[in-house]
Design a protein around this motif. Sequence first.
Motif, short mmCIF file in Angstrom:
data_model
loop_
_atom_site.label_atom_id
_atom_site.label_comp_id
_atom_site.label_asym_id
_atom_site.label_seq_id
_atom_site.Cartn_x
_atom_site.Cartn_y
_atom_site.Cartn_z
N ARG A 1 20.36 -50.07 10.48
CA ARG A 1 21.00 -49.61 11.46
C ARG A 1 22.50 -50.96 11.40
O ARG A 1 22.15 -52.15 12.05
N SER A 2 23.25 -50.74 12.38
CA SER A 2 24.27 -51.63 12.68
C SER A 2 23.71 -52.52 13.88
O SER A 2 22.92 -51.13 14.66
N VAL A 3 24.30 -53.20 14.26
CA VAL A 3 23.80 -53.82 15.96
C VAL A 3 23.57 -52.58 16.94
O VAL A 3 22.79 -53.00 17.44
N ALA A 4 24.57 -52.08 17.30
CA ALA A 4 25.56 -51.12 18.19
C ALA A 4 24.65 -50.23 17.91
O ALA A 4 23.91 -49.42 19.39
N GLU A 5 23.48 -49.87 16.68
CA GLU A 5 22.64 -49.22 16.66
C GLU A 5 21.06 -48.94 17.36
O GLU A 5 20.32 -47.96 17.28
N ARG A 6 20.80 -50.21 16.46
CA ARG A 6 19.29 -50.90 16.78
C ARG A 6 19.06 -50.44 18.01
O ARG A 6 19.69 -50.67 19.41
N VAL A 7 17.16 -50.18 18.05
CA VAL A 7 16.65 -49.55 19.52
C VAL A 7 16.51 -51.25 20.52
O VAL A 7 15.86 -51.66 19.59
N SER A 8 16.58 -51.04 21.61
CA SER A 8 16.10 -51.49 22.48
C SER A 8 14.93 -51.89 22.79
O SER A 8 13.73 -50.84 21.94
N ALA A 9 14.22 -53.44 22.69
CA ALA A 9 12.18 -53.06 23.00
C ALA A 9 11.66 -52.29 23.73
O ALA A 9 10.86 -51.77 23.69
N GLU A 10 12.40 -52.14 25.21
CA GLU A 10 11.94 -50.87 25.72
C GLU A 10 12.29 -49.67 25.54
O GLU A 10 11.75 -49.22 25.33
N GLN A 11 13.19 -49.27 24.83
CA GLN A 11 13.37 -47.95 23.84
C GLN A 11 12.52 -48.02 23.19
O GLN A 11 11.85 -46.90 22.88
N LEU A 12 11.78 -48.82 22.01
CA LEU A 12 11.13 -48.60 20.82
C LEU A 12 9.23 -48.82 21.75
O LEU A 12 8.95 -47.65 21.39
N ALA A 13 9.29 -49.74 22.75
CA ALA A 13 7.94 -49.33 23.35
C ALA A 13 7.69 -48.14 23.81
O ALA A 13 6.64 -47.57 23.98
#
Length: 147
Positions: A3-15
């Motif tokens: 994934r590109s940097v812009a597409e990466r999921v934040s830690a909060e979203q992943l949590a």
Amino acid sequence: MERSVAERVSAEQLAITLREAITRLGRRVRQARPIGDLTFSQLSALTSLQLAGALTPRELADVERVQPPTMTKIVGKLEERGLVARTPHPTDRRQVILAATEEGRAVYAQFEKARNEWLARQLAELTQEERDTLERAAAILHQVARA
């Protein structure tokens, strides 16, 4: 695919996503059990005793996050079925120790077998690549749980 940097999921979203998936999977695995008349609360208490080896009624209530009177009722039903036994506390005569009986351990093993078989059937439907990914994820989740 990376994934590109812009597409990466934040830690909060992943949590949030992980917690929801783990909760749903846990619920579904708990539902995969042999037909019987043990309630979820009774099975949970039996599981806690199986994992801990033995607990006082108060410790079991704390582990199960229920009030002692509620645990007294649960333990009473398990005792009636011969799944849990009380023994005197080794140092405090006012207390007892609860432990799963041989029959209780057998019932627990039966429930665990049913759950494992259900999950194995679901995993068998996945591709080898998906199973490999889940194997890596399981190792990471164990690491997170130990933190």
